[in-house]
Structure formats: C-alpha cells, structure tokens
Design an enzyme around this catalytic site. Structure first.
Site, PDB file in Angstrom:
ATOM      1  N   LYS A 106       0.823  -0.976   0.029  1.00 19.58           N
ATOM      2  CA  LYS A 106      -0.132   0.067  -0.092  1.00 19.58           C
ATOM      3  C   LYS A 106       0.747   1.237  -0.167  1.00 19.58           C
ATOM      4  O   LYS A 106       1.870   1.257   0.732  1.00 19.58           O
ATOM      5  CB  LYS A 106      -0.953  -0.057   1.159  1.00 19.58           C
ATOM      6  N   ARG A 164     -10.548 -11.156   1.158  1.00 20.53           N
ATOM      7  CA  ARG A 164     -11.288 -12.399   0.399  1.00 20.53           C
ATOM      8  C   ARG A 164     -10.632 -13.471   0.855  1.00 20.53           C
ATOM      9  O   ARG A 164     -11.407 -14.557   0.737  1.00 20.53           O
ATOM     10  CB  ARG A 164     -11.553 -12.064  -0.846  1.00 20.53           C
TER      11      ARG A 164
END
Length: 472
Positions: free
Chosen positions: A252, A326
C-alpha cells in the site's frame, strides 16, 4: 493511561424520581422560542439555545439539550452531544452524574446509544485519566428493558471500537484470540476454540496461511459458539481479522497505512456480537468465525501469480496480495459450509476501497443471494442506527471470477466491490448468504451523531439485532 479492553463507559439507568443535589438536563425542541420539556419552566433560556439536535448549553447549574425534530438520528445526535459536553464539563471540574428529564415522545433507545457512545474515548498515554462523566439517570416514563437493550448494543459497538483501535504492535493474531477468549469468560455459555498455524496447515486453510506467511506473528482462527437453543435456526457470522495490512508485496502507499490497524473491524464486530448475544441469552444458535492474520512483506510472503488452495480444495489465482481479506474469508466460509450446516451465512469485512467510492463513509454495502436475508439485515440496521445499501450481483460478471490456471481468480476485472462479493459467493455452497462490506463506515475522522474519530464499531449492532429477530 494503560491500554484496557473494554473501555469503561457511562452508566445509564431508568428511574421515575429525580435525585437531590444532582445537576439536571432539560430537553428542548426548535421553535421561537424553543419548546422546553419537563422541568423547563424553572430554566432561564439564553438566546443561544435553539433546540438543534446535539446542542448542549449550560444554564447555571443545569443544562438544556436540543433534540431537533425527533428522528432517531436526532436522538442519537442529542445523546452524543450531551455526553461530549458533560465529559468536557467534568474535565473542568464539573459534575460527573446528572438527571435527564425525558419527554413523553423520547426515542429512548436511540438516545441511550448516543449517550453511551458519543463520549467514547480511546487513548494510550502516560498521563492520568481525566475526570469523566460517570452516570446518567433518565427520569420519566422509561422502560428499563429499552435502556438495557440499548446499553447492550452500545457496549457491543464500543467493544468493536476497542479491538479495532488497539495498535498493531500490541494486536497480533494471538493477542486478538487471547482477548476474545478472555471476553467470552464474561458471557456464560459462550465457547471459544482458538486454532493455531499448525492446525490451519493440517486442515488445509491455504488462504489464511498464504496471507499470514509473510509475518513473524503467525495466523489464528477464532471459533466462537453460542448454543442458545436446541434445534432451530443456526447462523454463522464470519469476520475478517487482518490485524495489520501492509498490502503485502502489492504494498500500500504509506499515506493512510497507519489506519490498517482497523482492518480487522469486521472480525471485531463478530466477536462483540457473539459476546453480546451470549450475555443477552438469546434463544438462537450462532457461530462466529474470525480468521486472523497479518499481511506483511518478507521473503516468505505470498506473491501475485501464486495459486493458493483453500479449505475444501478450491484453488485461487492470486493477482494482488492487497486483496487479502477475501482470501482468509474464503477459507472460513468454506469451513462453515462443510462442517457447521448453517441456515444462513453472513460475512463482514473492511473489504474494498471501491465501496468507499460507491457509498461514502457512512453506509455499508450489502450483498446477498437471498432477498429475505437482505431485508432482515437492512431492517436490523435501520432499527439500530446503521445504514446499509443493497448492491447487485450481476449475472454478466459472474463468469469473470473463473481463472484460466485455477478454479477462481482473486481480483476479477470490473467494479471492485461487486467482483469481490462474486468471488466470495463461490465459497458459500449455495446457502443463503450475505456479504457486508464496511470499508467506508468502519472508520471515521470526525464526530457525527454517536460516532467519534477512529474505529466506529459499525456492524456490531446490526449483527446482534439480526440474530435477536431471526426466524426461519
């Protein structure tokens, strides 16, 4: 001030009598002049008093509190505004306990949520704790059960905030599991099993192991079980428990990465919901699963291009290691389908930045394979002051989840929030399922209504109310 979980909260009680020597709060509605509630005849109102929701003005020893037009959001805002004002007053040497004179039409539950949560404060400091508001008595025709239930919901929200706000140098997967176990001891009948990395490897939780493989602090699976009824419906709640997220090799940007201590807000909501469901002794079976991992960058981190085998055998082609939520949810959901026989499966996660773009920072995304399930969750949110917007699961995008080299691909092209939900649907076994994406409302950078800067605790109240009102 040492780090403590849970944070102490304001005590709220219902009564039909005022106390002697205690400061009083009179409610006000907008008007020319403002319309004061019970006790207002004895209060001199200054021109600054408008009755606007959340406006708290000290009038001598007493206070006048604006409640606005009387909508639930107004009452939450009013309660929060009062709590913040009285906390600030206590720090200046004012009182720490007050009586509030309620009007007949008061929305007690919404008001109590605001009172308890509006003054929430999480700090880790060497400074001594300042004086704070300790208690409030609600005087009028108040049902004690309404107060108790609202306090329970507020406590669940505050606990979710505590867990999500805890810094990640303290909060790793083992800490979260140990804390969940300790909290469960205060909820008789709530069972907790903590599975370590050896058990996860033996059972084939490839998604959790892949995400957690880059960290020196290994992953865990928290399994909470509430058997509040014999037979009847069984709900399984699955919460993302990423205790810190660097993005892994798909790292990130530095800006905003510090907020990733809250990337386990979905898991925190599940832990708080289960402890509250157990304390309330709800007559329903509920299981909570929280797959926990740190997503770090190292030589052992998983890579874009890897193929990961999940619990049950389904394989996933990895394209972005920052789509780690996920991956861990897929394992836990597949485990639930194979072993727990739920009547409904609900997952909750700070999953996609796309939902922040779609719905902003105060509304959660609701995806569901079942209309009745979607309606129940939305209604639970409406009753408890949490806003949800149902999102589609378009059939024309479903095939994009398929991979050329694995069963499914982690990040299909297209709208990111929707395709993430379509990926998760592959692990639901056709059960009634809902996915709650709370990437937007799980965090706040300013006060609004009962929300304060930091973790908001969003979704915990919805989950508790959903379980309390669930029927087959």
């Amino acid at each position: 001030m040492p780090l403590t979980v849970p944070t102490p909260l304001v005590a709220v009680e219902a009564a039909d009598t005022l106390r002697r020597g205690v400061g009083r709060v009179v409610l006000a509605r907008p008007g020319e002049p403002p319309v004061l509630g019970p006790g207002g005849a004895d209060v001199e109102v200054t021109p600054q008093v408008t009755g606007k929701a959340g406006e708290a003005r000290q009038q001598g020893r007493d206070w006048v509190l604006g409640v606005g037009g009387g909508a639930p959001a107004d009452w939450r805002t009013a309660g929060a505004g009062l709590a913040r004002a009285l906390h600030a007053g206590a720090e200046r040497g004012g009182g720490t306990t007050f009586d509030v004179r309620l009007t007949e039409d008061a929305d007690v539950r919404s008001f109590v949520l605001g009172l308890v949560l509006g003054g929430y404060r999480y700090r880790v400091t060497s400074e001594p704790a300042p004086a704070r508001l300790k208690s409030l008595r609600l005087v009028g025709e108040v049902a004690p059960e309404d107060v108790r239930e609202a306090v329970d919901l507020a406590t669940a929200t505050a606990l979710t905030r505590d867990l999500a706000n805890t810094p990640s140098n303290v909060k790793d997967p083992a800490w979260l599991a140990t804390t969940a176990t300790r909290l469960a001891k205060g909820a008789p009948g709530l069972a907790v099993a903590v599975r370590d990395e050896k058990w996860l490897a033996r059972e084939g939780f490839g998604g959790v192991l892949a995400v957690g493989g880059g960290s020196a602090r290994p992953p865990r699976l928290i399994h909470l079980t509430w058997e509040g009824a014999t037979g009847g419906p069984h709900l399984v709640l699955v919460g993302k428990g990423i205790t810190f997220d660097t993005g892994g090799i798909s790292v990130k940007p530095a800006e905003g990465m510090h907020l990733m201590r809250t990337d386990m807000a979905g898991g925190a909501a599940v832990i708080a919901a289960l402890t509250t469901i157990a304390r309330r002794n709800l007559p329903i079976r509920v299981t909570g699963l929280v797959p926990c991992a740190e997503n770090h960058v190292s030589g052992s981190a998983y890579r874009p291009g890897d193929v990961v085998r999940h619990y049950g055998g389904t394989t996933t082609e990895v394209s972005n290691t920052d789509a780690e939520g996920r991956m861990v949810l897929a394992d836990a959901m597949a485990y639930a389908v194979r072993n727990l026989a739920p009547d409904a499966l609900v997952d909750v996660a700070t999953l996609t930045g796309a939902m922040k773009v779609s719905l902003g920072l105060r509304t959660g995304g609701l995806f569901a394979s079942d209309d009745t399930l979607a309606a129940r969750l939305a209604e639970a949110g409406e009753r408890t002051g949490e806003s949800w917007w149902r999102m589609p699961l378009p059939a024309d995008l479903a095939d994009d989840v398929k991979s050329d080299i694995a069963d499914v691909r982690q990040c299909p092209p297209g709208p990111g929030g929707i395709t993430a939900a379509l990926f998760l649907r592959e692990f639901t076994g056709g059960l009634p399922w809902a996915h709650l994406d709370i990437a937007g409302p799980a965090r706040a950078d300013k006060n609004y209504a009962e929300v304060v800067p930091g973790a908001s605790g969003f979704a915990a109240r919805t989950l508790v109310d959903f379980a309390a009102n669930y029927t087959t």
